[in-house]
Design a protein around this motif. Structure first.
Motif, PDB file in Angstrom:
ATOM      1  N   SER A 115      10.058   6.928   4.191  1.00 31.74           N
ATOM      2  CA  SER A 115       8.683   7.162   3.749  1.00 31.74           C
ATOM      3  C   SER A 115       8.526   6.710   2.301  1.00 31.74           C
ATOM      4  CB  SER A 115       8.323   8.638   3.880  1.00 31.74           C
ATOM      5  OG  SER A 115       8.984   9.397   2.895  1.00 31.74           O
ATOM      6  N   THR A 116       7.324   6.287   1.970  1.00 35.30           N
ATOM      7  CA  THR A 116       7.038   5.813   0.619  1.00 35.30           C
ATOM      8  C   THR A 116       7.278   6.915  -0.408  1.00 35.30           C
ATOM      9  OG1 THR A 116       5.395   4.293   1.524  1.00 35.30           O
ATOM     10  CG2 THR A 116       5.271   4.755  -0.829  1.00 35.30           C
ATOM     11  N   GLY A 117       6.893   8.137  -0.073  1.00 34.41           N
ATOM     12  CA  GLY A 117       7.099   9.254  -0.996  1.00 34.41           C
ATOM     13  C   GLY A 117       8.563   9.503  -1.291  1.00 34.41           C
ATOM     14  N   THR A 118       9.381   9.441  -0.259  1.00 36.16           N
ATOM     15  CA  THR A 118      10.822   9.648  -0.445  1.00 36.16           C
ATOM     16  C   THR A 118      11.427   8.539  -1.299  1.00 36.16           C
ATOM     17  OG1 THR A 118      10.970  10.754   1.688  1.00 36.16           O
ATOM     18  CG2 THR A 118      13.028   9.922   0.746  1.00 36.16           C
ATOM     19  N   VAL A 119      11.044   7.303  -0.990  1.00 33.95           N
ATOM     20  CA  VAL A 119      11.580   6.158  -1.739  1.00 33.95           C
ATOM     21  C   VAL A 119      11.253   6.296  -3.220  1.00 33.95           C
ATOM     22  CG1 VAL A 119      11.309   3.676  -2.141  1.00 33.95           C
ATOM     23  CG2 VAL A 119      11.594   4.529   0.177  1.00 33.95           C
ATOM     24  N   TRP A 120       9.990   6.607  -3.547  1.00 33.87           N
ATOM     25  CA  TRP A 120       9.607   6.654  -4.950  1.00 33.87           C
ATOM     26  C   TRP A 120      10.058   7.920  -5.648  1.00 33.87           C
ATOM     27  CZ3 TRP A 120       9.533   2.435  -7.137  1.00 33.87           C
ATOM     28  CH2 TRP A 120       9.076   1.298  -6.496  1.00 33.87           C
ATOM     29  N   THR A 121      10.294   8.980  -4.897  1.00 32.90           N
ATOM     30  CA  THR A 121      10.877  10.164  -5.521  1.00 32.90           C
ATOM     31  C   THR A 121      12.307   9.878  -5.952  1.00 32.90           C
ATOM     32  OG1 THR A 121       9.477  11.648  -4.225  1.00 32.90           O
ATOM     33  CG2 THR A 121      11.488  12.584  -5.168  1.00 32.90           C
ATOM     34  N   VAL A 122      13.087   9.308  -5.032  1.00 30.49           N
ATOM     35  CA  VAL A 122      14.484   8.996  -5.341  1.00 30.49           C
ATOM     36  C   VAL A 122      14.560   7.928  -6.434  1.00 30.49           C
ATOM     37  CG1 VAL A 122      16.614   8.020  -4.401  1.00 30.49           C
ATOM     38  CG2 VAL A 122      15.318   9.696  -3.076  1.00 30.49           C
ATOM     39  N   CYS A 123      13.772   6.881  -6.303  1.00 28.46           N
ATOM     40  CA  CYS A 123      13.801   5.813  -7.309  1.00 28.46           C
ATOM     41  C   CYS A 123      13.290   6.321  -8.657  1.00 28.46           C
ATOM     42  CB  CYS A 123      12.974   4.625  -6.855  1.00 28.46           C
ATOM     43  SG  CYS A 123      13.750   3.675  -5.545  1.00 28.46           S
ATOM     44  N   GLY A 124      12.267   7.147  -8.630  1.00 29.12           N
ATOM     45  CA  GLY A 124      11.726   7.683  -9.881  1.00 29.12           C
ATOM     46  C   GLY A 124      12.738   8.535 -10.623  1.00 29.12           C
ATOM     47  N   VAL A 125      13.459   9.368  -9.874  1.00 32.40           N
ATOM     48  CA  VAL A 125      14.494  10.197 -10.505  1.00 32.40           C
ATOM     49  C   VAL A 125      15.598   9.302 -11.070  1.00 32.40           C
ATOM     50  CG1 VAL A 125      16.323  11.871 -10.022  1.00 32.40           C
ATOM     51  CG2 VAL A 125      14.019  12.265  -9.148  1.00 32.40           C
ATOM     52  N   ALA A 126      16.024   8.310 -10.299  1.00 35.83           N
ATOM     53  CA  ALA A 126      17.085   7.410 -10.768  1.00 35.83           C
ATOM     54  C   ALA A 126      16.623   6.596 -11.981  1.00 35.83           C
ATOM     55  CB  ALA A 126      17.523   6.479  -9.641  1.00 35.83           C
ATOM     56  N   MET A 127      15.369   6.165 -11.965  1.00 41.30           N
ATOM     57  CA  MET A 127      14.844   5.408 -13.106  1.00 41.30           C
ATOM     58  C   MET A 127      14.754   6.297 -14.344  1.00 41.30           C
ATOM     59  SD  MET A 127      11.966   3.202 -11.074  1.00 41.30           S
ATOM     60  CE  MET A 127      11.381   2.180 -12.404  1.00 41.30           C
TER      61      MET A 127
END
Length: 116
Positions: A30-42
């Motif tokens: 899901s888009t939300g999951t992808v950007w949550t994980v990527c946002g935290v990593a970023m």
């Protein structure tokens, strides 16, 4: 060491963002999951720039490198990119420490009075 390691981490910030764009194309994510994980990593990659010189900062950087390689499960190109950035991280830490030691040695020599 801070300069070299911070440069590597900022490069990772962009790579993580681009990997997020690629991961959005995966039908099972899901888009939300992808950007949550990527946002935290970023966020971590930028936050680590300020923590590199502190105790545990380099170890947290290694944890980020491992996570970057592991993200290859979802975006296969990240196996390669993660390995490249892990090598860059090792290089930054290794040579950054050597530069810091040389700077300290030159500073100590400059503090000594000339007896000639």
């Amino acid at each position: 060491m801070r300069t070299l390691c911070s440069s590597t981490l900022i490069g990772e910030f962009f790579v993580i963002g681009f990997a997020g764009l690629v991961a959005m194309k995966q039908p099972d994510l899901s888009t939300g999951t992808v950007w949550t994980v990527c946002g935290v990593a970023m966020f971590l990659s930028v936050a680590l720039c300020g923590m590199v010189g502190r105790p545990g900062g380099v170890a947290l950087g290694w944890a980020l490198q491992i996570a970057l390689i592991a993200s290859g499960v979802f975006v296969p190109m990240m196996f390669f990119m993660g390995a490249v950035f892990a090598l860059l991280w090792w290089t930054s830490v290794h040579f950054g420490r050597k530069v810091d030691e040389a700077k300290a040695r030159f500073a100590a020599q400059a503090q000594q009075p000339d007896t000639a």
